[in-house]
Design a protein around this motif. Sequence first.
Motif, PDB file in Angstrom:
ATOM      1  N   ALA A 235       0.835  -1.202   0.000  1.00 15.00           N
ATOM      2  CA  ALA A 235       0.000   0.000   0.000  1.00 15.00           C
ATOM      3  C   ALA A 235       0.869   1.251   0.000  1.00 15.00           C
ATOM      4  N   ASN A 236       1.958   1.227   0.765  1.00 16.13           N
ATOM      5  CA  ASN A 236       2.842   2.385   0.792  1.00 16.13           C
ATOM      6  C   ASN A 236       3.548   2.604  -0.545  1.00 16.13           C
ATOM      7  N   GLU A 237       4.001   1.512  -1.169  1.00 14.24           N
ATOM      8  CA  GLU A 237       4.631   1.659  -2.484  1.00 14.24           C
ATOM      9  C   GLU A 237       3.654   2.268  -3.479  1.00 14.24           C
ATOM     10  N   MET A 238       2.420   1.751  -3.473  1.00 15.29           N
ATOM     11  CA  MET A 238       1.415   2.245  -4.416  1.00 15.29           C
ATOM     12  C   MET A 238       1.092   3.723  -4.154  1.00 15.29           C
ATOM     13  N   ALA A 239       0.895   4.071  -2.889  1.00 19.50           N
ATOM     14  CA  ALA A 239       0.550   5.462  -2.555  1.00 19.50           C
ATOM     15  C   ALA A 239       1.681   6.404  -2.945  1.00 19.50           C
ATOM     16  N   SER A 240       2.917   5.923  -2.766  1.00 24.40           N
ATOM     17  CA  SER A 240       4.071   6.760  -3.078  1.00 24.40           C
ATOM     18  C   SER A 240       4.229   6.949  -4.586  1.00 24.40           C
ATOM     19  N   VAL A 241       4.120   5.876  -5.351  1.00 21.19           N
ATOM     20  CA  VAL A 241       4.292   5.973  -6.810  1.00 21.19           C
ATOM     21  C   VAL A 241       3.181   6.821  -7.430  1.00 21.19           C
ATOM     22  N   ALA A 242       1.918   6.570  -7.010  1.00 21.64           N
ATOM     23  CA  ALA A 242       0.780   7.266  -7.626  1.00 21.64           C
ATOM     24  C   ALA A 242       0.539   8.633  -7.008  1.00 21.64           C
ATOM     25  N   GLN A 243       1.243   8.933  -5.910  1.00 20.82           N
ATOM     26  CA  GLN A 243       1.032  10.187  -5.172  1.00 20.82           C
ATOM     27  C   GLN A 243      -0.451  10.389  -4.822  1.00 20.82           C
ATOM     28  N   VAL A 244      -0.983   9.348  -4.180  1.00 17.05           N
ATOM     29  CA  VAL A 244      -2.361   9.382  -3.687  1.00 17.05           C
ATOM     30  C   VAL A 244      -2.345   8.960  -2.223  1.00 17.05           C
ATOM     31  N   SER A 245      -3.519   8.997  -1.604  1.00 18.11           N
ATOM     32  CA  SER A 245      -3.679   8.507  -0.240  1.00 18.11           C
ATOM     33  C   SER A 245      -4.478   7.205  -0.297  1.00 18.11           C
ATOM     34  N   ILE A 246      -4.082   6.237   0.509  1.00 19.64           N
ATOM     35  CA  ILE A 246      -4.835   4.983   0.573  1.00 19.64           C
ATOM     36  C   ILE A 246      -5.336   4.809   1.996  1.00 19.64           C
ATOM     37  N   GLU A 247      -6.647   4.580   2.140  1.00 24.09           N
ATOM     38  CA  GLU A 247      -7.217   4.365   3.466  1.00 24.09           C
ATOM     39  C   GLU A 247      -7.752   2.934   3.548  1.00 24.09           C
ATOM     40  N   LEU A 248      -7.206   2.164   4.475  1.00 21.99           N
ATOM     41  CA  LEU A 248      -7.619   0.765   4.649  1.00 21.99           C
ATOM     42  C   LEU A 248      -8.563   0.661   5.850  1.00 21.99           C
ATOM     43  N   GLU A 249      -9.408  -0.374   5.828  1.00 24.11           N
ATOM     44  CA  GLU A 249     -10.311  -0.619   6.954  1.00 24.11           C
ATOM     45  C   GLU A 249      -9.951  -1.932   7.622  1.00 24.11           C
ATOM     46  N   GLU A 250      -9.508  -1.857   8.849  1.00 23.58           N
ATOM     47  CA  GLU A 250      -9.052  -3.056   9.553  1.00 23.58           C
ATOM     48  C   GLU A 250     -10.161  -4.107   9.633  1.00 23.58           C
ATOM     49  N   ALA A 251     -11.398  -3.652   9.856  1.00 20.82           N
ATOM     50  CA  ALA A 251     -12.505  -4.598  10.034  1.00 20.82           C
ATOM     51  C   ALA A 251     -12.785  -5.401   8.766  1.00 20.82           C
ATOM     52  N   ALA A 252     -12.365  -4.877   7.606  1.00 20.94           N
ATOM     53  CA  ALA A 252     -12.644  -5.566   6.336  1.00 20.94           C
ATOM     54  C   ALA A 252     -11.593  -6.601   5.988  1.00 20.94           C
ATOM     55  N   LEU A 253     -10.499  -6.623   6.753  1.00 22.09           N
ATOM     56  CA  LEU A 253      -9.349  -7.468   6.422  1.00 22.09           C
ATOM     57  C   LEU A 253      -9.638  -8.950   6.706  1.00 22.09           C
ATOM     58  N   PRO A 254      -9.602  -9.817   5.676  1.00 24.57           N
ATOM     59  CA  PRO A 254      -9.813 -11.249   5.944  1.00 24.57           C
ATOM     60  C   PRO A 254      -8.641 -11.809   6.753  1.00 24.57           C
ATOM     61  N   LEU A 255      -8.970 -12.504   7.851  1.00 23.45           N
ATOM     62  CA  LEU A 255      -7.943 -13.034   8.760  1.00 23.45           C
ATOM     63  C   LEU A 255      -8.383 -14.390   9.267  1.00 23.45           C
ATOM     64  N   VAL A 321      -8.300   2.597   9.315  1.00 26.07           N
ATOM     65  CA  VAL A 321      -9.368   2.804  10.284  1.00 26.07           C
ATOM     66  C   VAL A 321      -9.470   1.527  11.110  1.00 26.07           C
ATOM     67  N   GLY A 322      -9.222   1.652  12.412  1.00 24.80           N
ATOM     68  CA  GLY A 322      -9.145   0.478  13.276  1.00 24.80           C
ATOM     69  C   GLY A 322     -10.517  -0.089  13.618  1.00 24.80           C
ATOM     70  N   LEU A 323     -10.503  -1.186  14.367  1.00 20.47           N
ATOM     71  CA  LEU A 323     -11.744  -1.905  14.687  1.00 20.47           C
ATOM     72  C   LEU A 323     -12.716  -1.028  15.462  1.00 20.47           C
ATOM     73  N   PHE A 324     -12.199  -0.055  16.211  1.00 18.11           N
ATOM     74  CA  PHE A 324     -13.082   0.786  17.014  1.00 18.11           C
ATOM     75  C   PHE A 324     -13.268   2.163  16.397  1.00 18.11           C
ATOM     76  N   GLY A 325     -12.923   2.315  15.125  1.00 17.41           N
ATOM     77  CA  GLY A 325     -13.242   3.531  14.402  1.00 17.41           C
ATOM     78  C   GLY A 325     -12.139   4.570  14.363  1.00 17.41           C
ATOM     79  N   GLY A 326     -11.105   4.429  15.196  1.00 10.61           N
ATOM     80  CA  GLY A 326     -10.011   5.392  15.164  1.00 10.61           C
ATOM     81  C   GLY A 326      -9.134   5.187  13.937  1.00 10.61           C
ATOM     82  N   SER A 327      -8.509   6.252  13.470  1.00 10.70           N
ATOM     83  CA  SER A 327      -7.653   6.157  12.295  1.00 10.70           C
ATOM     84  C   SER A 327      -6.192   6.335  12.697  1.00 10.70           C
TER      85      SER A 327
END
Lengths: 342, 342
Positions: A235-255, A321-327
């Motif tokens: 995600a960091n490589e992609m955000a850096s190359v494309a010069q964008v921001s990436i926001e992930l949601e912890e609750a959506a992560l398959p584990l 964005v963490g499980l309890f909504g904090g970023s």
Amino acid sequence: MLREEECITLAHGSGGQAMQQLIEQYFVAAFDNAELALMEDQAQLPLASLNGAGDRLSFATDSFVVDPLEFPGGDIGKLAVCGTVNDVAMAGAIPRYLSCSFIIEEGLPLATLERIVASMARTAREAGVQIVTGDTKVVHRGACDKLFINTSGIGVVPGDRQLGARHIQPEDRVIVSGTVGDHGAAILQARGELALSGELQSDCQPLNGLVEAMLAAGPVRALRDATRGGVAAVANEMASVAQVSIELEEAALPLHPEVRGVSEILGLDPLLMANEGKLIAVVPPQHCDAILAAMQAHPAGREAAVIGTVAAAPAGQVSVVGLFGGSRLLPMPVGEQLPRIC
Amino acid sequence: MLREEECITLAHGSGGQAMQQLIEQYFVAAFDNAELALMEDQAQLPLASLNGAGDRLSFATDSFVVDPLEFPGGDIGKLAVCGTVNDVAMAGAIPRYLSCSFIIEEGLPLATLERIVASMARTAREAGVQIVTGDTKVVHRGACDKLFINTSGIGVVPGDRQLGARHIQPEDRVIVSGTVGDHGAAILQARGELALSGELQSDCQPLNGLVEAMLAAGPVRALRDATRGGVAAVANEMASVAQVSIELEEAALPLHPEVRGVSEILGLDPLLMANEGKLIAVVPPQHCDAILAAMQAHPAGREAAVIGTVAAAPAGQVSVVGLFGGSRLLPMPVGEQLPRIC
């Protein structure tokens, strides 16, 4: 107890008879193709499919030093084939040919080598690639740890495919192809560093079939397999190359529950843990559902999920964005969570 | 005394920031090309020259474990570029692109790595190839000996070139491109295993320029660089594949006096000693003079000499006429004269 002649000796790396026999009996027999059987120092490849004006070659290399050599869900040989196949596939290329180079410690049991070579041959068949050329070096006891394998790979990128992080745009969606951290957790357990009795398995698998299914379902901006450094590094490589921001949601992560357990006990972040059969895709929002459905219909993408979105700013930054909504910020990993993970 | 931060640490193999910095500051800077600078996991290559109907790709791989890392006449980096360039060139291919993969022991001084990478860059420029993709792994102290390098290479074989040992015919001549055994002797001396004070230098060099000069001068049946196993291994492979007999003349063999001295003292046969910048060519008798003259006019072939002839029988056998006229069999070498020679 193996007899001495059933282990690798320095003669197997000599360029002479013993090496020829090793190559014929183990490598040529297992990898079974006409080009390798010629026993030349290089392979000659027609690449007849490289016929469109814009077609390109994709060329990748990876060395594997994983410890232990064999672990639940895979071994260094399977890893070596998957790793390079996946690097090539992430370019939207159709992987075709692999080279394979062994650095072997004197004393490695031939039975171990035979199992690993068979695993490479099986994985290459599964991925639809041929191992067409190779090299073997043997070093004294203590000069390397058992076995290292390098694979390099060639694939063909059809002229109409242009994937790359530079194509990522705001509003795009971020998809992961399945559960994360499985490989890292399986290696930890295989080293005996965990007292857990769970069923941790490496996710080591070729992803080129999944990529073809995705590209048939819709346009993809960028693909990257989440190996060392995990989802965070990609995600960091992609955000850096494309010069964008990436926001992930912890609750959506398959584990897997076992991986969640391991990471909680050891304080490891699953977003930083290594995978060997998972990719991160960035896709245009209007094609997200179709591509996600195609992934979930493929054996290598059954648990695929949308885990984030792209925004214009702050450029180059990844947050979660963490499980309890904090970023929180998710920086590029600095050091090594687990050495010799691949 | 180097400070800790001037040595390789496990973080340099992590897939994170430290690895990115190492790649950018050392590898991308030295190898300097647009493809590598993209920092993708694979390179995309146009191969515009692959345009004839019969053109083929040549694909080769080699891992290098030489000890010591630096020696008179070269280092592991120069060796790694030359070895793969030469494997590709021996097919009559024009080498174009290399991959490069490092396995580094924790604690390797960055200054050493920098010298070796600079040497690779210099040698790649000399050979006219680009290093377009790579990989870096770092292992704990003791898990490998300082540094191993794998290179894989891609070249283009023009459709009208068909080289290979299977084309060798009776009456053909065998040419060596210069003095033999130089690399093996230089490594022995660099290890401090010789008390000689001579000027032994490895012959490590790219041979693709020499090959082009030869192919411009006349048709060549087969080429092979005489690395591990030396001239003996190459001659035996050729005799076996073509099912012909090869007779070499010891008196015709170019030898540096220092190498002759080393081999006499240690009882090593120069025909078995490793070279890293010498090739064996088999050519039709009517073209031998022209090809030999072209070789002697090239810096990499100044001491080229005809060292043998091909006969129909006994098939698969190599013999040597010694300095005093007696003939002896020269079998395929069985074991290793010098481990970690390359």
